[in-house]
Motif scaffolding. Sequence first.
Motif, PDB file in Angstrom:
ATOM      1  N   HIS A 180      -1.003  54.704   0.787  1.00 56.07           N
ATOM      2  CA  HIS A 180       0.015  55.399   1.575  1.00 56.07           C
ATOM      3  C   HIS A 180      -0.303  55.252   3.055  1.00 56.07           C
ATOM      4  O   HIS A 180      -1.439  54.945   3.437  1.00 56.07           O
ATOM      5  N   ILE A 181       0.708  55.468   3.864  1.00 52.32           N
ATOM      6  CA  ILE A 181       0.566  55.306   5.310  1.00 52.32           C
ATOM      7  C   ILE A 181       0.053  56.602   5.918  1.00 52.32           C
ATOM      8  O   ILE A 181       0.623  57.672   5.703  1.00 52.32           O
ATOM      9  N   PRO A 186      -2.783  48.441 -11.948  1.00 48.65           N
ATOM     10  CA  PRO A 186      -2.142  47.543 -10.990  1.00 48.65           C
ATOM     11  C   PRO A 186      -2.379  48.007  -9.549  1.00 48.65           C
ATOM     12  O   PRO A 186      -2.555  49.197  -9.294  1.00 48.65           O
ATOM     13  N   GLN A 187      -2.406  47.062  -8.636  1.00 54.94           N
ATOM     14  CA  GLN A 187      -2.566  47.417  -7.226  1.00 54.94           C
ATOM     15  C   GLN A 187      -1.389  48.275  -6.769  1.00 54.94           C
ATOM     16  O   GLN A 187      -0.265  48.130  -7.245  1.00 54.94           O
ATOM     17  N   PRO A 188      -1.615  49.207  -5.823  1.00 51.87           N
ATOM     18  CA  PRO A 188      -0.496  49.960  -5.267  1.00 51.87           C
ATOM     19  C   PRO A 188       0.547  49.017  -4.665  1.00 51.87           C
ATOM     20  O   PRO A 188       0.222  47.933  -4.179  1.00 51.87           O
ATOM     21  N   ASN A 189       1.801  49.451  -4.699  1.00 52.39           N
ATOM     22  CA  ASN A 189       2.872  48.651  -4.118  1.00 52.39           C
ATOM     23  C   ASN A 189       2.588  48.396  -2.638  1.00 52.39           C
ATOM     24  O   ASN A 189       2.236  49.306  -1.902  1.00 52.39           O
ATOM     25  N   ALA A 190       2.731  47.155  -2.209  1.00 46.44           N
ATOM     26  CA  ALA A 190       2.631  46.771  -0.792  1.00 46.44           C
ATOM     27  C   ALA A 190       1.309  47.224  -0.157  1.00 46.44           C
ATOM     28  O   ALA A 190       1.263  47.508   1.034  1.00 46.44           O
ATOM     29  N   TYR A 191       0.227  47.254  -0.950  1.00 41.39           N
ATOM     30  CA  TYR A 191      -0.998  47.844  -0.422  1.00 41.39           C
ATOM     31  C   TYR A 191      -1.571  47.051   0.749  1.00 41.39           C
ATOM     32  O   TYR A 191      -2.180  47.636   1.656  1.00 41.39           O
ATOM     33  N   GLN A 192      -1.392  45.725   0.758  1.00 46.89           N
ATOM     34  CA  GLN A 192      -1.901  44.963   1.894  1.00 46.89           C
ATOM     35  C   GLN A 192      -1.148  45.305   3.169  1.00 46.89           C
ATOM     36  O   GLN A 192      -1.746  45.450   4.245  1.00 46.89           O
ATOM     37  N   GLU A 193       0.178  45.463   3.050  1.00 44.29           N
ATOM     38  CA  GLU A 193       0.982  45.844   4.211  1.00 44.29           C
ATOM     39  C   GLU A 193       0.643  47.269   4.656  1.00 44.29           C
ATOM     40  O   GLU A 193       0.635  47.573   5.855  1.00 44.29           O
ATOM     41  N   GLN A 238       8.717  51.806   5.798  1.00 43.27           N
ATOM     42  CA  GLN A 238       7.550  52.568   5.371  1.00 43.27           C
ATOM     43  C   GLN A 238       7.829  53.309   4.065  1.00 43.27           C
ATOM     44  O   GLN A 238       6.970  53.369   3.175  1.00 43.27           O
ATOM     45  N   ARG A 239       9.004  53.879   3.937  1.00 44.11           N
ATOM     46  CA  ARG A 239       9.361  54.564   2.685  1.00 44.11           C
ATOM     47  C   ARG A 239       9.321  53.602   1.511  1.00 44.11           C
ATOM     48  O   ARG A 239       8.790  53.914   0.450  1.00 44.11           O
ATOM     49  N   GLU A 240       9.893  52.418   1.705  1.00 44.53           N
ATOM     50  CA  GLU A 240       9.925  51.434   0.623  1.00 44.53           C
ATOM     51  C   GLU A 240       8.515  50.967   0.271  1.00 44.53           C
ATOM     52  O   GLU A 240       8.192  50.737  -0.903  1.00 44.53           O
ATOM     53  N   MET A 241       7.651  50.840   1.266  1.00 46.34           N
ATOM     54  CA  MET A 241       6.281  50.409   1.022  1.00 46.34           C
ATOM     55  C   MET A 241       5.529  51.388   0.129  1.00 46.34           C
ATOM     56  O   MET A 241       4.666  51.008  -0.663  1.00 46.34           O
ATOM     57  N   GLU A 242       5.863  52.664   0.251  1.00 49.94           N
ATOM     58  CA  GLU A 242       5.137  53.696  -0.489  1.00 49.94           C
ATOM     59  C   GLU A 242       5.735  54.036  -1.849  1.00 49.94           C
ATOM     60  O   GLU A 242       5.138  54.811  -2.600  1.00 49.94           O
ATOM     61  N   ILE A 243       6.893  53.495  -2.165  1.00 52.94           N
ATOM     62  CA  ILE A 243       7.552  53.836  -3.425  1.00 52.94           C
ATOM     63  C   ILE A 243       6.637  53.534  -4.610  1.00 52.94           C
ATOM     64  O   ILE A 243       6.006  52.476  -4.679  1.00 52.94           O
TER      65      ILE A 243
END
Length: 375
Positions: A177-178, A339-346, A362-367
């Motif tokens: 998460h951010i 599985p790796q978190p969604n968009a974890y590298q970003e 940012q919202r989409e990255m954390e979904i």
Amino acid sequence: MTVTAISAGDIAKKVISKQSFFILDVRNEDAFEDWKVEGENIQYLNIPYFDLLDGVEEVLDQIPTDKDVVVICAKEGSSIFVAEMLAEEGRNVHYLKGGMKAWSEHLEPVKMGDLKNGGAIYQFVRIGKGCLSYMIVSDGEAALIDATRMTDVFIDYANELGVTITNVLDTHLHADHISGGRKIAEAVNGTYWLPPKDATEVVFEYEPLEDGRTITVGNTKIDIQALYSPGHTIGSTSFIVDEAYLLSGDILFIDSIGRPDLAGLAEDWVGDLRETLYSRYRELTEDLIVLPAHFMIIEELNEDGSVAEKLGTLFAKNHGLNIEDEAEFREMVTGNLPPQPNAYQEIRRTNMGQIVPDDDTQREMEIGPNRCAVR
């Protein structure tokens, strides 16, 4: 019949109090299976929105009439459409205002206890994402630990309590998460702290969390010195607050332990993880109340909605703390990674300050669900 909006906060209160209700989730099946509103007394029916465009008559017999019904989608629009069709068929229904996006962002504050010299510690439960943040309040000042990107919630809560946020800390560089830590520190002209071993690629200024540093908040000391605790990340740092609480970051959870692979170094860091859990933490008093940075499953919530347990209880009951053979421990950790978190590298790059996505991105990255633990 009527259609009414229900907020994420109201749903959270239902979940925490273990109320019985029914959810009709109209997202696609894969989205539902990956991540949903969870609770002990919830009944579910997942039927994609596109399967209901011609009407809801064929599913009416699957929807109860003796309990609250909440229709849920990703952002709200589809759930309103389906709820209105149900109302036309004579049903009273709710829809989740803001959809799963709102559920992901809701923070529920819980007071954890009073501090010895005055003040208190609060936990912010991000119930839809499994994130846990903390506010330590003492003598008109406050420190935040592992704050999420919903920065207004923390600033507004501090204002309600009549305290000034002076220090903002992250236990490690987050990958699921951010962080809102740096943004909050800038907004309140406070100090932002980050473990330097996690900060080799950051592009902003910070105060290093190093052995020997003691941060004072009003009359309360947060002891950093003995609690460098690598394993989830190489810089992971735990805090003891008021000689009563152990903020364990993503190293130790209530029902599991932290994963060591989110920087691609599982084999390198699993030894650090074991050293932290089996040596550094074993030197601490078992009466400390463990306050982690995440929870994995809804059953980890206590009756008041908080997530906390005595360290001694975790030594007795947490499987990840009870594997004597080191080779078996290594296999358990590296062989049971979800599985790796969604968009974890970003997300990591965002938390380093290397990229600055807009709010919607940012919202989409954390979904999606929290995935910081070894299963």
